[in-house]
Design a protein around this motif. Structure first.
Motif, PDB file in Angstrom:
ATOM      1  N   LEU A 279       0.817  -1.213   0.000  1.00 50.56           N
ATOM      2  CA  LEU A 279       0.000   0.000   0.000  1.00 50.56           C
ATOM      3  C   LEU A 279       0.851   1.263   0.000  1.00 50.56           C
ATOM      4  CD1 LEU A 279      -2.927  -0.962   2.410  1.00 50.56           C
ATOM      5  CD2 LEU A 279      -2.757  -1.244  -0.065  1.00 50.56           C
ATOM      6  N   SER A 280       1.992   1.254   0.692  1.00 49.38           N
ATOM      7  CA  SER A 280       2.866   2.426   0.688  1.00 49.38           C
ATOM      8  C   SER A 280       3.441   2.666  -0.701  1.00 49.38           C
ATOM      9  CB  SER A 280       4.004   2.258   1.699  1.00 49.38           C
ATOM     10  OG  SER A 280       3.520   2.199   3.015  1.00 49.38           O
ATOM     11  N   GLY A 281       3.828   1.591  -1.381  1.00 46.64           N
ATOM     12  CA  GLY A 281       4.349   1.734  -2.735  1.00 46.64           C
ATOM     13  C   GLY A 281       3.343   2.379  -3.665  1.00 46.64           C
ATOM     14  N   ILE A 282       2.079   1.952  -3.562  1.00 49.44           N
ATOM     15  CA  ILE A 282       1.034   2.505  -4.421  1.00 49.44           C
ATOM     16  C   ILE A 282       0.709   3.943  -4.034  1.00 49.44           C
ATOM     17  CG2 ILE A 282      -1.407   2.286  -5.055  1.00 49.44           C
ATOM     18  CD1 ILE A 282      -1.026  -0.773  -4.705  1.00 49.44           C
ATOM     19  N   ALA A 283       0.570   4.190  -2.731  1.00 50.78           N
ATOM     20  CA  ALA A 283       0.096   5.497  -2.266  1.00 50.78           C
ATOM     21  C   ALA A 283       1.138   6.603  -2.389  1.00 50.78           C
ATOM     22  CB  ALA A 283      -0.368   5.388  -0.805  1.00 50.78           C
ATOM     23  N   PHE A 284       2.421   6.275  -2.235  1.00 52.40           N
ATOM     24  CA  PHE A 284       3.447   7.320  -2.204  1.00 52.40           C
ATOM     25  C   PHE A 284       4.281   7.416  -3.473  1.00 52.40           C
ATOM     26  CE2 PHE A 284       2.795   6.452   2.375  1.00 52.40           C
ATOM     27  CZ  PHE A 284       2.443   7.723   2.773  1.00 52.40           C
ATOM     28  N   ALA A 285       4.365   6.335  -4.245  1.00 50.11           N
ATOM     29  CA  ALA A 285       5.167   6.394  -5.472  1.00 50.11           C
ATOM     30  C   ALA A 285       4.350   6.835  -6.678  1.00 50.11           C
ATOM     31  CB  ALA A 285       5.814   5.033  -5.743  1.00 50.11           C
ATOM     32  N   LEU A 286       3.101   6.373  -6.780  1.00 49.93           N
ATOM     33  CA  LEU A 286       2.308   6.675  -7.973  1.00 49.93           C
ATOM     34  C   LEU A 286       1.941   8.151  -8.148  1.00 49.93           C
ATOM     35  CD1 LEU A 286      -0.158   3.664  -8.431  1.00 49.93           C
ATOM     36  CD2 LEU A 286       1.994   4.135  -9.600  1.00 49.93           C
ATOM     37  N   ILE A 429      10.864   0.353  -4.467  1.00 52.45           N
ATOM     38  CA  ILE A 429      10.738  -0.631  -5.553  1.00 52.45           C
ATOM     39  C   ILE A 429       9.656  -0.211  -6.545  1.00 52.45           C
ATOM     40  CG2 ILE A 429      10.073  -3.007  -6.069  1.00 52.45           C
ATOM     41  CD1 ILE A 429      11.532  -3.836  -3.527  1.00 52.45           C
ATOM     42  N   THR A 430       8.534   0.322  -6.038  1.00 51.12           N
ATOM     43  CA  THR A 430       7.464   0.761  -6.938  1.00 51.12           C
ATOM     44  C   THR A 430       7.922   1.914  -7.815  1.00 51.12           C
ATOM     45  OG1 THR A 430       5.801   0.087  -5.315  1.00 51.12           O
ATOM     46  CG2 THR A 430       5.075   1.561  -7.061  1.00 51.12           C
ATOM     47  N   SER A 431       8.677   2.848  -7.225  1.00 50.27           N
ATOM     48  CA  SER A 431       9.176   3.990  -7.999  1.00 50.27           C
ATOM     49  C   SER A 431      10.090   3.530  -9.126  1.00 50.27           C
ATOM     50  CB  SER A 431       9.917   4.961  -7.071  1.00 50.27           C
ATOM     51  OG  SER A 431      10.369   6.089  -7.774  1.00 50.27           O
ATOM     52  N   LEU A 432      11.016   2.630  -8.808  1.00 47.86           N
ATOM     53  CA  LEU A 432      11.909   2.107  -9.839  1.00 47.86           C
ATOM     54  C   LEU A 432      11.137   1.281 -10.871  1.00 47.86           C
ATOM     55  CD1 LEU A 432      14.984   0.979  -7.695  1.00 47.86           C
ATOM     56  CD2 LEU A 432      14.871   2.914  -9.268  1.00 47.86           C
ATOM     57  N   TYR A 433      10.189   0.496 -10.389  1.00 49.59           N
ATOM     58  CA  TYR A 433       9.381  -0.352 -11.279  1.00 49.59           C
ATOM     59  C   TYR A 433       8.605   0.491 -12.294  1.00 49.59           C
ATOM     60  CZ  TYR A 433       5.176  -3.046 -12.483  1.00 49.59           C
ATOM     61  OH  TYR A 433       4.129  -3.642 -13.145  1.00 49.59           O
TER      62      TYR A 433
END
Length: 474
Positions: A279-286, A429-433
């Motif tokens: 959830l942090s990856g989705i909420a803060f990177a996107l 990881i989400t940001s890099l992805y």
């Protein structure tokens, strides 16, 4: 001997709690300025510092990577030296580093200072929610922590509104984004000033074997909430205790605490690890990519899906040098949506349990991911992004309140640090992805999130109910 939670219930939610809530709210607003509002700063600095997509990915990865590496250290320090002290020291250092980063002339020095800033801001991130919760009675804790989260929506309105005014101004050699980054520190400065006059958490004092100091703090709470003539003794309170105190012989044994956390609460911690990571990856990177994608597709007149727009687009072409209030309207609308969703969450918590609210929000996010495959109208694309980003953002705060209720006071700093560390790892990881797949495998970029959100929803249902939590913590 009185249970401290019973004493908090007796004293009510009064002046002391409102002051603590204000301090934590403005600190949360500053943290959000630095974590999510930095997307607007980066957009404004893109041309001056030559920040193309892969540099955005590494900038966010280094900042959140340093947060990930430092979270556990701050959790240890907060359990050893106190929540308030860690917030003050880490917060002041992070603000100074942010101010210095606003003066950097090129990308690499900016990257270094933002990485160092991430190392220290995680101290405030780890401790702020815990500090507020330990001044709040258990029954009100989820709602009060959700009110603190209103600061996220306020931040997402504050930063782009300022950006819409500052970024178009001709202020050579000082860019508007530099003034914006400096203004982003104002809530943090207000929060630190407020915390100087506030006491340490009384629950922390009890957990470290200092009941006298806890009594003195609760006397201050009593006088503020009930009036100067009322004392704890007049209310029948002569000493304090709390459930699940650390044995006195273990006060200095930090390794034992960590081992105890990861064995006694292993099942819950593993669930929280995955939830916070995802959830942090989705909420803060996107949100960072939402702004850049919206700026890019605004130049195309023909209605198409995002993936159709991005076919064959080189990363460098997504740079936009002239940003004004028009380009900031989407982030401002996003801020109002987030604020409204947190207000809605406060209403839902009156009649629904936290787990049900989180699962509902997860379903909404999945629907947003599906819709992004088909939406062609710019406003519908924006609404799909909001559906993907904002429900997980609210769910993170609710999941954090569940963790705080499940874990004893003397382990909360470490527990919140560990899940924050996994959350920062998820953002990294989400940001890099997204940065490396967006223009090459757009459909995969967003549709993989559906599977991740589905797993999150199932894991949330495996967490104990509120009734079960109360039986565990007695």
């Amino acid at each position: 001997m009185s249970d401290i939670d019973d004493v908090f219930a007796l004293l009510g939610f009064g002046k002391m709690q409102y002051i603590v809530l204000f301090a934590c709210l403005v600190m949360q607003m500053w943290i959000t300025n630095e974590q999510m509002g930095i997307a607007v700063v980066i957009a404004g600095a893109s041309c001056e510092l030559e920040i193309v997509d892969y540099r955005v990915a590494w900038l966010m990865a280094c900042n959140f990577g340093s947060q990930m590496l430092s979270c556990y250290m701050w959790g240890e320090l907060s359990d050893g030296f106190g929540r308030r002290r860690v917030i003050l020291i880490a917060g002041l250092t992070a603000i100074l580093l942010s101010l210095l980063s606003a003066c950097m002339p090129e990308f690499w020095s900016f990257l270094v200072l933002r990485t160092l800033q991430g190392f220290f801001i995680s101290g405030s991130l780890v401790c702020t929610m815990t500090y507020l919760s330990e001044f709040t009675k258990v029954s009100l804790r989820p709602r009060v922590q959700n009110i603190m989260s209103y600061a996220i929506g306020l931040s997402l309105i504050y930063v782009p509104s300022l950006a819409g005014v500052l970024l178009p101004l001709e202020m050579e050699p000082i860019g508007g984004w530099r003034i914006l980054l400096i203004c982003n520190q104002i809530p943090g400065i207000l929060g630190l000033i407020s915390l100087i006059f506030l006491p340490e958490s009384p629950k922390y004092c009890l957990s470290t074997g200092n009941p006298e100091k806890a009594m003195n703090i609760m006397e201050k709470v009593c006088r503020l909430n009930k009036g100067k003539d009322v004392t704890l003794a007049s209310l029948g309170v002569d000493s304090l205790t709390q459930p699940r105190l650390r044995p006195s012989q273990m006060v200095k044994d930090r390794c034992h605490d960590t081992k105890n956390l990861m064995t006694t609460h292993a099942r819950f911690m593993c669930i929280f690890f995955f939830i916070f990571f995802s959830l942090s990856g989705i909420a803060f990177a996107l949100p960072i990519w939402m702004l850049r994608i919206r700026v890019l597709v605004s130049h195309f007149e023909e209605p198409q899906t995002i993936c159709d727009h991005l076919k064959g687009v080189r990363p460098e072409r997504s740079q936009e040098c002239e940003l004004g209030f028009k380009e900031m309207m989407d982030p401002i609308i996003h801020g109002f949506v987030v604020l409204g969703l947190f207000v809605l969450t406060s209403v839902l918590l009156i009649c629904l349990k936290r787990r049900i609210v989180i699962v509902t929000y997860t379903v909404v996010a999945i629907a947003g991911c599906v819709a992004l495959n088909f939406m062609k109208h710019p406003d519908l694309i924006l609404a799909s992004f909001f559906a993907i980003i904002d429900p997980p953002l609210c769910s993170i705060r609710l999941a954090g309140s569940l963790l705080i209720d499940l874990v004893p006071t003397h382990l909360r700093g470490k527990a919140f640090a560990l899940i924050s560390m996994l959350g920062r790892c998820g953002v990294l990881i989400t940001s890099l992805y997204v940065g490396y797949t967006l223009t090459h495998s757009c459909l995969v970029t967003f549709n993989l999130l559906i599977l991740i959100l589905l797993v999150c929803g199932i894991l949330v249902l495996l967490l104990p109910t509120d009734v079960k939590i109360r039986s565990i913590t007695q």
